[in-house]
Structures are given as C-alpha cells and as structure tokens.
Motif scaffolding. Structure first.
Motif, PDB file in Angstrom:
ATOM      1  N   MET A   1       0.840  -1.172   0.000  1.00 37.21           N
ATOM      2  CA  MET A   1       0.000   0.000   0.000  1.00 37.21           C
ATOM      3  C   MET A   1       0.891   1.242   0.000  1.00 37.21           C
ATOM      4  O   MET A   1       1.792   1.377   0.821  1.00 37.21           O
ATOM      5  CB  MET A   1      -0.890  -0.007   1.244  1.00 37.21           C
ATOM      6  CG  MET A   1      -1.861   1.133   1.295  1.00 37.21           C
ATOM      7  SD  MET A   1      -3.124   0.813   2.527  1.00 37.21           S
ATOM      8  CE  MET A   1      -2.813   2.152   3.624  1.00 37.21           C
ATOM      9  N   LYS A   2       0.609   2.143  -0.914  1.00 40.08           N
ATOM     10  CA  LYS A   2       1.407   3.356  -1.034  1.00 40.08           C
ATOM     11  C   LYS A   2       0.862   4.426  -0.097  1.00 40.08           C
ATOM     12  O   LYS A   2      -0.342   4.650  -0.039  1.00 40.08           O
ATOM     13  CB  LYS A   2       1.364   3.849  -2.472  1.00 40.08           C
ATOM     14  CG  LYS A   2       2.311   4.960  -2.751  1.00 40.08           C
ATOM     15  CD  LYS A   2       2.369   5.269  -4.226  1.00 40.08           C
ATOM     16  CE  LYS A   2       3.395   6.357  -4.437  1.00 40.08           C
ATOM     17  NZ  LYS A   2       3.558   6.660  -5.842  1.00 40.08           N
ATOM     18  N   MET A   3       1.771   5.055   0.657  1.00 39.04           N
ATOM     19  CA  MET A   3       1.363   6.120   1.572  1.00 39.04           C
ATOM     20  C   MET A   3       1.384   7.463   0.852  1.00 39.04           C
ATOM     21  O   MET A   3       2.247   7.711   0.008  1.00 39.04           O
ATOM     22  CB  MET A   3       2.299   6.176   2.784  1.00 39.04           C
ATOM     23  CG  MET A   3       2.121   5.024   3.730  1.00 39.04           C
ATOM     24  SD  MET A   3       3.090   5.218   5.236  1.00 39.04           S
ATOM     25  CE  MET A   3       2.557   6.780   5.835  1.00 39.04           C
ATOM     26  N   LEU A   4       0.433   8.300   1.186  1.00 38.77           N
ATOM     27  CA  LEU A   4       0.392   9.647   0.650  1.00 38.77           C
ATOM     28  C   LEU A   4       1.532  10.460   1.247  1.00 38.77           C
ATOM     29  O   LEU A   4       1.744  10.453   2.455  1.00 38.77           O
ATOM     30  CB  LEU A   4      -0.949  10.300   0.998  1.00 38.77           C
ATOM     31  CG  LEU A   4      -1.124  11.745   0.596  1.00 38.77           C
ATOM     32  CD1 LEU A   4      -1.138  11.865  -0.928  1.00 38.77           C
ATOM     33  CD2 LEU A   4      -2.400  12.303   1.172  1.00 38.77           C
ATOM     34  N   THR A   5       2.285  11.135   0.418  1.00 39.98           N
ATOM     35  CA  THR A   5       3.377  11.972   0.887  1.00 39.98           C
ATOM     36  C   THR A   5       3.024  13.424   0.634  1.00 39.98           C
ATOM     37  O   THR A   5       2.720  13.802  -0.491  1.00 39.98           O
ATOM     38  CB  THR A   5       4.687  11.619   0.160  1.00 39.98           C
ATOM     39  OG1 THR A   5       4.975  10.239   0.363  1.00 39.98           O
ATOM     40  CG2 THR A   5       5.833  12.465   0.672  1.00 39.98           C
ATOM     41  N   LEU A   6       3.044  14.211   1.688  1.00 43.62           N
ATOM     42  CA  LEU A   6       2.770  15.636   1.583  1.00 43.62           C
ATOM     43  C   LEU A   6       4.045  16.375   1.205  1.00 43.62           C
ATOM     44  O   LEU A   6       5.154  15.960   1.562  1.00 43.62           O
ATOM     45  CB  LEU A   6       2.252  16.182   2.913  1.00 43.62           C
ATOM     46  CG  LEU A   6       0.949  15.590   3.439  1.00 43.62           C
ATOM     47  CD1 LEU A   6       0.653  16.128   4.831  1.00 43.62           C
ATOM     48  CD2 LEU A   6      -0.200  15.899   2.495  1.00 43.62           C
ATOM     49  N   THR A   7       3.877  17.485   0.528  1.00 45.04           N
ATOM     50  CA  THR A   7       5.028  18.341   0.253  1.00 45.04           C
ATOM     51  C   THR A   7       5.383  19.093   1.526  1.00 45.04           C
ATOM     52  O   THR A   7       4.590  19.175   2.471  1.00 45.04           O
ATOM     53  CB  THR A   7       4.715  19.357  -0.862  1.00 45.04           C
ATOM     54  OG1 THR A   7       3.721  20.269  -0.372  1.00 45.04           O
ATOM     55  CG2 THR A   7       4.243  18.677  -2.128  1.00 45.04           C
ATOM     56  N   GLU A   8       6.573  19.686   1.530  1.00 48.08           N
ATOM     57  CA  GLU A   8       6.980  20.483   2.680  1.00 48.08           C
ATOM     58  C   GLU A   8       5.991  21.623   2.918  1.00 48.08           C
ATOM     59  O   GLU A   8       5.615  21.900   4.061  1.00 48.08           O
ATOM     60  CB  GLU A   8       8.386  21.036   2.465  1.00 48.08           C
ATOM     61  CG  GLU A   8       8.891  21.888   3.608  1.00 48.08           C
ATOM     62  CD  GLU A   8      10.304  22.390   3.410  1.00 48.08           C
ATOM     63  OE1 GLU A   8      10.754  23.179   4.269  1.00 48.08           O
ATOM     64  OE2 GLU A   8      10.968  22.015   2.423  1.00 48.08           O
ATOM     65  N   GLU A   9       5.561  22.272   1.856  1.00 49.52           N
ATOM     66  CA  GLU A   9       4.605  23.382   1.971  1.00 49.52           C
ATOM     67  C   GLU A   9       3.279  22.922   2.566  1.00 49.52           C
ATOM     68  O   GLU A   9       2.681  23.631   3.382  1.00 49.52           O
ATOM     69  CB  GLU A   9       4.374  24.036   0.598  1.00 49.52           C
ATOM     70  CG  GLU A   9       5.576  24.764   0.043  1.00 49.52           C
ATOM     71  CD  GLU A   9       6.648  23.826  -0.554  1.00 49.52           C
ATOM     72  OE1 GLU A   9       6.312  22.675  -0.933  1.00 49.52           O
ATOM     73  OE2 GLU A   9       7.815  24.243  -0.608  1.00 49.52           O
ATOM     74  N   GLU A  10       2.804  21.740   2.165  1.00 48.06           N
ATOM     75  CA  GLU A  10       1.551  21.206   2.708  1.00 48.06           C
ATOM     76  C   GLU A  10       1.690  20.880   4.197  1.00 48.06           C
ATOM     77  O   GLU A  10       0.775  21.138   4.986  1.00 48.06           O
ATOM     78  CB  GLU A  10       1.119  19.963   1.923  1.00 48.06           C
ATOM     79  CG  GLU A  10       0.653  20.270   0.514  1.00 48.06           C
ATOM     80  CD  GLU A  10       0.464  19.031  -0.339  1.00 48.06           C
ATOM     81  OE1 GLU A  10      -0.449  19.046  -1.192  1.00 48.06           O
ATOM     82  OE2 GLU A  10       1.231  18.047  -0.167  1.00 48.06           O
ATOM     83  N   MET A  11       2.835  20.324   4.582  1.00 45.51           N
ATOM     84  CA  MET A  11       3.061  20.022   5.998  1.00 45.51           C
ATOM     85  C   MET A  11       3.097  21.307   6.825  1.00 45.51           C
ATOM     86  O   MET A  11       2.488  21.379   7.897  1.00 45.51           O
ATOM     87  CB  MET A  11       4.350  19.218   6.178  1.00 45.51           C
ATOM     88  CG  MET A  11       4.251  17.793   5.673  1.00 45.51           C
ATOM     89  SD  MET A  11       5.709  16.795   6.051  1.00 45.51           S
ATOM     90  CE  MET A  11       6.766  17.210   4.677  1.00 45.51           C
ATOM     91  N   ILE A  12       3.780  22.320   6.320  1.00 46.73           N
ATOM     92  CA  ILE A  12       3.851  23.602   7.031  1.00 46.73           C
ATOM     93  C   ILE A  12       2.461  24.218   7.146  1.00 46.73           C
ATOM     94  O   ILE A  12       2.087  24.730   8.202  1.00 46.73           O
ATOM     95  CB  ILE A  12       4.846  24.548   6.332  1.00 46.73           C
ATOM     96  CG1 ILE A  12       6.277  24.036   6.531  1.00 46.73           C
ATOM     97  CG2 ILE A  12       4.708  25.978   6.840  1.00 46.73           C
ATOM     98  CD1 ILE A  12       7.324  24.746   5.683  1.00 46.73           C
TER      99      ILE A  12
END
Length: 124
Positions: free
Chosen positions: A1-12
């Motif tokens: 199962m592939k996990m969704l990876t947020l961008t740095e901007e989305e995490m901030i």
C-alpha cells in the motif's frame, strides 16, 4: 500500500492550521475564564509556545505560581538540512502532539467551568 506523501509546503500549512485552532481555543478558554491560556507566536523562529495555567493563577509577589496544567512548544517549519523521510517523521510527531493538545483544550471547553487550584504563599 502506497502512503500519501505531503510536500513540505503542505506540511507547514497543516502545522499552521493546527496552531490556529489552538489559538481560537485559547481565546475561548480565556473569555470564559476556564483557565489562563498564554500563547506566544515567534515569527523569527517560526514557532509557537502555549501554556495553560489554572484560572485563579495570581501573578503577584508572595504567591507561588502553580504548576502548568499543560504546555506545548512547536516549530511550524522544518530545518533546511532535513531530508524528506526525516521531515515526514518530524511532521507526524508534531501533528500528533498538536492533536493531543487540541483534544485536551476541547475537553476543558466542554467542561465549561473554571479549573482552579489552591494557591500557596511563597516562603519568606
């Protein structure tokens, strides 16, 4: 199962949104006199710290400050040297701490009564 990876901007952005939620909760807690919520925003370090004190805390000489009911200190950005994996881990840890803090403040708001402690005089 592939996990969704947020961008740095989305995490901030998510960290800031959670901090904004805490700010609103602190305003409600203070307005209702449930506790004394102290929130500091540090623009130069991109961080915030919050401390929750009993409603009857007195900030005067001769009175011992009671223990904090809760506190949190969160950086809202990431160090430049973090790689994506470390950034994701740091993000998840910070969001978990913020979410737990938000749940605690929600609980205090739901109680809707002042949280007070016995105040002690300082030793002479």
């Amino acid at each position: 199962m592939k996990m969704l990876t947020l961008t740095e901007e989305e995490m901030i952005e998510n960290l800031h949104l959670a901090a904004e939620e805490v700010l609103l909760q602190c305003m409600v807690l203070n307005r209702r006199g449930i506790v004394q919520a102290h929130l500091n925003i540090h623009g130069h370090t991109h961080s915030t710290d919050i401390r929750i004190m009993p409603a009857n805390t007195e900030w005067s000489e001769g009175i011992e400050l009671p223990d904090r009911l809760a506190d949190i200190d969160i950086r809202l950005t990431f160090w430049d040297w973090l790689n994506q994996k470390d950034m994701n881990e740091e993000y998840l840890a910070r969001m978990a701490r913020l979410e737990q803090f938000i749940r605690y403040l929600d609980h205090l708001i739901a109680l809707n009564k002042p949280i007070e402690v016995e105040l002690k005089e300082t030793a002479a």
